[in-house]
Design a protein around this motif. Sequence first.
Motif, PDB file in Angstrom:
ATOM      1  N   GLU A  59     132.021 -28.167  57.949  1.00 26.66           N
ATOM      2  CA  GLU A  59     133.441 -28.265  58.483  1.00 26.66           C
ATOM      3  C   GLU A  59     134.203 -28.765  57.994  1.00 26.66           C
ATOM      4  OE1 GLU A  59     132.845 -32.514  58.674  1.00 26.66           O
ATOM      5  OE2 GLU A  59     131.394 -30.651  58.502  1.00 26.66           O
ATOM      6  N   ALA A  60     134.008 -29.304  56.952  1.00 22.75           N
ATOM      7  CA  ALA A  60     135.855 -30.130  55.942  1.00 22.75           C
ATOM      8  C   ALA A  60     136.736 -29.709  55.869  1.00 22.75           C
ATOM      9  CB  ALA A  60     134.793 -31.372  55.138  1.00 22.75           C
ATOM     10  N   VAL A  61     136.935 -28.456  56.293  1.00 16.08           N
ATOM     11  CA  VAL A  61     138.120 -27.926  55.805  1.00 16.08           C
ATOM     12  C   VAL A  61     139.534 -28.405  55.823  1.00 16.08           C
ATOM     13  CG1 VAL A  61     137.151 -25.702  56.977  1.00 16.08           C
ATOM     14  CG2 VAL A  61     138.534 -26.808  58.697  1.00 16.08           C
ATOM     15  N   TYR A 117     142.251 -25.476  50.216  1.00 14.67           N
ATOM     16  CA  TYR A 117     140.852 -26.195  50.305  1.00 14.67           C
ATOM     17  C   TYR A 117     139.138 -25.568  51.157  1.00 14.67           C
ATOM     18  CZ  TYR A 117     138.111 -31.039  50.664  1.00 14.67           C
ATOM     19  OH  TYR A 117     137.667 -32.133  50.140  1.00 14.67           O
ATOM     20  N   ALA A 118     140.061 -25.328  52.716  1.00 16.07           N
ATOM     21  CA  ALA A 118     139.507 -24.205  53.283  1.00 16.07           C
ATOM     22  C   ALA A 118     138.717 -23.595  52.584  1.00 16.07           C
ATOM     23  CB  ALA A 118     140.040 -24.179  54.575  1.00 16.07           C
ATOM     24  N   ARG A 119     139.310 -22.834  51.664  1.00 13.45           N
ATOM     25  CA  ARG A 119     138.895 -21.698  50.809  1.00 13.45           C
ATOM     26  C   ARG A 119     136.919 -21.739  49.963  1.00 13.45           C
ATOM     27  NH1 ARG A 119     143.599 -20.054  50.194  1.00 13.45           N
ATOM     28  NH2 ARG A 119     145.220 -20.649  48.124  1.00 13.45           N
ATOM     29  N   LEU A 120     137.607 -22.931  49.504  1.00  9.44           N
ATOM     30  CA  LEU A 120     136.999 -24.461  48.879  1.00  9.44           C
ATOM     31  C   LEU A 120     135.036 -24.151  49.766  1.00  9.44           C
ATOM     32  CD1 LEU A 120     138.087 -25.911  45.973  1.00  9.44           C
ATOM     33  CD2 LEU A 120     137.137 -23.916  45.890  1.00  9.44           C
ATOM     34  N   ILE A 121     135.800 -24.742  50.605  1.00  9.18           N
ATOM     35  CA  ILE A 121     134.338 -25.502  51.476  1.00  9.18           C
ATOM     36  C   ILE A 121     134.013 -24.039  51.955  1.00  9.18           C
ATOM     37  CG2 ILE A 121     134.368 -26.132  54.053  1.00  9.18           C
ATOM     38  CD1 ILE A 121     135.115 -28.388  51.710  1.00  9.18           C
ATOM     39  N   HIS A 198     129.363 -32.578  67.794  1.00  8.29           N
ATOM     40  CA  HIS A 198     128.445 -32.157  67.103  1.00  8.29           C
ATOM     41  C   HIS A 198     128.829 -31.510  66.305  1.00  8.29           C
ATOM     42  CE1 HIS A 198     123.691 -30.751  66.478  1.00  8.29           C
ATOM     43  NE2 HIS A 198     124.766 -31.086  65.485  1.00  8.29           N
ATOM     44  N   TRP A 199     129.112 -31.286  64.767  1.00  2.00           N
ATOM     45  CA  TRP A 199     129.619 -30.690  64.015  1.00  2.00           C
ATOM     46  C   TRP A 199     127.724 -29.822  63.840  1.00  2.00           C
ATOM     47  CZ3 TRP A 199     134.327 -28.860  63.481  1.00  2.00           C
ATOM     48  CH2 TRP A 199     135.354 -30.169  63.653  1.00  2.00           C
ATOM     49  N   ARG A 200     127.734 -28.619  63.814  1.00  2.00           N
ATOM     50  CA  ARG A 200     126.660 -27.851  63.756  1.00  2.00           C
ATOM     51  C   ARG A 200     126.739 -26.841  62.210  1.00  2.00           C
ATOM     52  NH1 ARG A 200     123.896 -26.874  69.054  1.00  2.00           N
ATOM     53  NH2 ARG A 200     123.165 -24.623  68.043  1.00  2.00           N
ATOM     54  N   ASP A 201     127.879 -26.782  61.314  1.00  2.00           N
ATOM     55  CA  ASP A 201     127.201 -25.580  60.854  1.00  2.00           C
ATOM     56  C   ASP A 201     126.474 -26.544  59.383  1.00  2.00           C
ATOM     57  OD1 ASP A 201     128.091 -23.557  61.257  1.00  2.00           O
ATOM     58  OD2 ASP A 201     129.888 -24.505  61.982  1.00  2.00           O
ATOM     59  N   PRO A 202     126.990 -28.365  59.393  1.00  2.00           N
ATOM     60  CA  PRO A 202     126.608 -28.951  58.009  1.00  2.00           C
ATOM     61  C   PRO A 202     125.556 -29.117  57.830  1.00  2.00           C
ATOM     62  CG  PRO A 202     128.428 -30.055  58.994  1.00  2.00           C
ATOM     63  CD  PRO A 202     127.993 -28.925  60.082  1.00  2.00           C
ATOM     64  N   TRP A 203     124.686 -28.949  56.453  1.00  2.00           N
ATOM     65  CA  TRP A 203     122.986 -29.622  56.291  1.00  2.00           C
ATOM     66  C   TRP A 203     123.291 -31.264  55.881  1.00  2.00           C
ATOM     67  CZ3 TRP A 203     122.393 -24.510  52.382  1.00  2.00           C
ATOM     68  CH2 TRP A 203     122.449 -23.376  53.219  1.00  2.00           C
ATOM     69  N   ALA A 204     122.817 -31.608  55.804  1.00  2.00           N
ATOM     70  CA  ALA A 204     122.149 -32.849  55.574  1.00  2.00           C
ATOM     71  C   ALA A 204     121.033 -33.233  54.852  1.00  2.00           C
ATOM     72  CB  ALA A 204     121.672 -34.244  57.114  1.00  2.00           C
ATOM     73  N   GLY A 383     137.724 -34.420  40.367  1.00  2.00           N
ATOM     74  CA  GLY A 383     139.398 -34.200  41.727  1.00  2.00           C
ATOM     75  C   GLY A 383     138.597 -34.248  42.628  1.00  2.00           C
ATOM     76  N   HIS A 384     137.136 -33.646  43.354  1.00  2.00           N
ATOM     77  CA  HIS A 384     136.847 -33.164  44.271  1.00  2.00           C
ATOM     78  C   HIS A 384     136.609 -34.384  45.244  1.00  2.00           C
ATOM     79  CE1 HIS A 384     136.029 -30.172  41.416  1.00  2.00           C
ATOM     80  NE2 HIS A 384     135.445 -29.941  41.996  1.00  2.00           N
ATOM     81  N   SER A 385     137.197 -35.573  45.391  1.00  2.00           N
ATOM     82  CA  SER A 385     137.308 -36.589  45.866  1.00  2.00           C
ATOM     83  C   SER A 385     135.993 -36.603  46.871  1.00  2.00           C
ATOM     84  CB  SER A 385     138.593 -36.758  46.787  1.00  2.00           C
ATOM     85  OG  SER A 385     138.697 -37.275  47.956  1.00  2.00           O
ATOM     86  N   HIS A 386     136.154 -36.623  48.609  1.00  2.00           N
ATOM     87  CA  HIS A 386     134.987 -36.846  49.510  1.00  2.00           C
ATOM     88  C   HIS A 386     134.137 -35.767  48.654  1.00  2.00           C
ATOM     89  CE1 HIS A 386     136.750 -39.908  51.264  1.00  2.00           C
ATOM     90  NE2 HIS A 386     138.310 -39.497  51.318  1.00  2.00           N
ATOM     91  N   GLN A 387     134.611 -34.355  48.579  1.00  2.00           N
ATOM     92  CA  GLN A 387     134.171 -33.697  48.478  1.00  2.00           C
ATOM     93  C   GLN A 387     132.916 -32.817  47.664  1.00  2.00           C
ATOM     94  OE1 GLN A 387     132.493 -32.772  51.373  1.00  2.00           O
ATOM     95  NE2 GLN A 387     134.703 -34.097  52.742  1.00  2.00           N
ATOM     96  N   GLY A 388     132.787 -33.464  46.093  1.00  2.00           N
ATOM     97  CA  GLY A 388     131.967 -33.079  44.978  1.00  2.00           C
ATOM     98  C   GLY A 388     130.334 -32.948  45.666  1.00  2.00           C
ATOM     99  N   PHE A 389     129.779 -33.691  46.634  1.00  2.00           N
ATOM    100  CA  PHE A 389     128.808 -33.164  46.441  1.00  2.00           C
ATOM    101  C   PHE A 389     128.660 -31.912  47.483  1.00  2.00           C
ATOM    102  CE2 PHE A 389     124.707 -33.366  49.425  1.00  2.00           C
ATOM    103  CZ  PHE A 389     123.949 -33.685  47.728  1.00  2.00           C
TER     104      PHE A 389
END
Length: 422
Positions: A59-61, A117-121, A198-204, A383-389
């Motif tokens: 969801e982090a587009v 950014y969204a194209r990567l996410i 509730h963001w339902r797409d992400p995996w935990a 340089g992936h900031s908050h979204q390297g994982f």
Amino acid sequence: MTHPVASTPARRAIVLGAGMIGTCTALHLQQRGFDVALVDRREPGQETSYGNAGLIQREAVEPYPFPRQWGKVLQAALGRGVDVHYHAAALPALARPLWRYWRDSGPTRYPQRVQAYARLIAHCLDEHRPWIEQANATDLVRPIGYLDVFRTGPAFEAAARDAARLAHAFGLDVEVLDAAALARAEPALRPGLAGAVHWRDPWACADPGALVARYARLFVQRGGRLVRADAIALSPHGGGWRLPLPGGDTLDAPVAVVALGPWSDTLLRRLGYRLPLFVKRGYHQHYADGAVLQRPVLDVERGYVLAPMRRGLRLTTGAEFAHRDAPVTPVQVGRAEHCARELIELGHAVEVSPWLGARPCTPDMLPVMGPAPRHPGLWFNFGHSHQGFTLGPVAGRLLAEMIAGEPPFLDPAPYRPGRFAG
């Protein structure tokens, strides 16, 4: 996903950094027939990739912009918030990149950054899925999403409208929960909350460091080498790259990839590059013997996350603007813990002191991926900031395709290193 093809002597690579980005880059190069050495001073997944909320964030587009609301800026400047803290001594060095960050967060530039950014996410789940399966890591990851929870009605209503906008624009799966529905979904939360998204797409992931380690184990099982060494010692040699090893040996390869996250700048400055990189530091602490959450929860109006992990309930903080190696100042942990105890029976802290890590950031909020402007055979992936994982497999694939001379599955132009002078 195909198995690796046979390597040739000319297809050797050194990947510097065994976090999520570097490990996935090594896997993708290996899959394309490269003989790869993955180098780090520690075991895989023990630095920045270890200390996050464990979310693969489909969801982090929209990347995190610099706040444009002066109320939020003033709150951060006065040190009153939970989500932002800073060291005054670091501000002179941070002034220029933060100014560029503020500028690129404006209404003219920010929509362009979101598109890139969204194209990567958009590919993060599809790219993680095969590696999770092949690394036998399905026990670590659950497709349960996470909750943005809200304390006040106006904030909840505004977030619900924004969630509907993002769901429509980017095809996201989202559910808005009123107070009663939230209580049913997460009975451990104390009453009185206004609602949740509730963001339902992400995996935990229950152990982010362990997931990186599983990926690295797969890399070794397929013939890759893990090497303990000081990655900063890389230097040009004979038309390629050489890294001294403990004991006097060396690693030599025509290709070297810098995937050192917040330490990338240390190496690049030795090679004459001056990129506008900066770090956002973050802390986490685990708590045990308290209430149990079913999924991660972001307390949006306070700015921290509670995520169920193997070691307990992990509390992660927002951003601390400081020098990368400055002394630990866990101000945010104490403030976030106080706020968290308002929402849930938190239990007791597991560690004696909080964990501290640093996120590698760029002013335009986009990663740096591609060939070094002035050094043949040198490639950047940081340089992936908050979204390297989240973006490790996506970034690894894109860079490996460029190195191997394959048509890239995404246009790499927005992430090219040459967009920054120096």
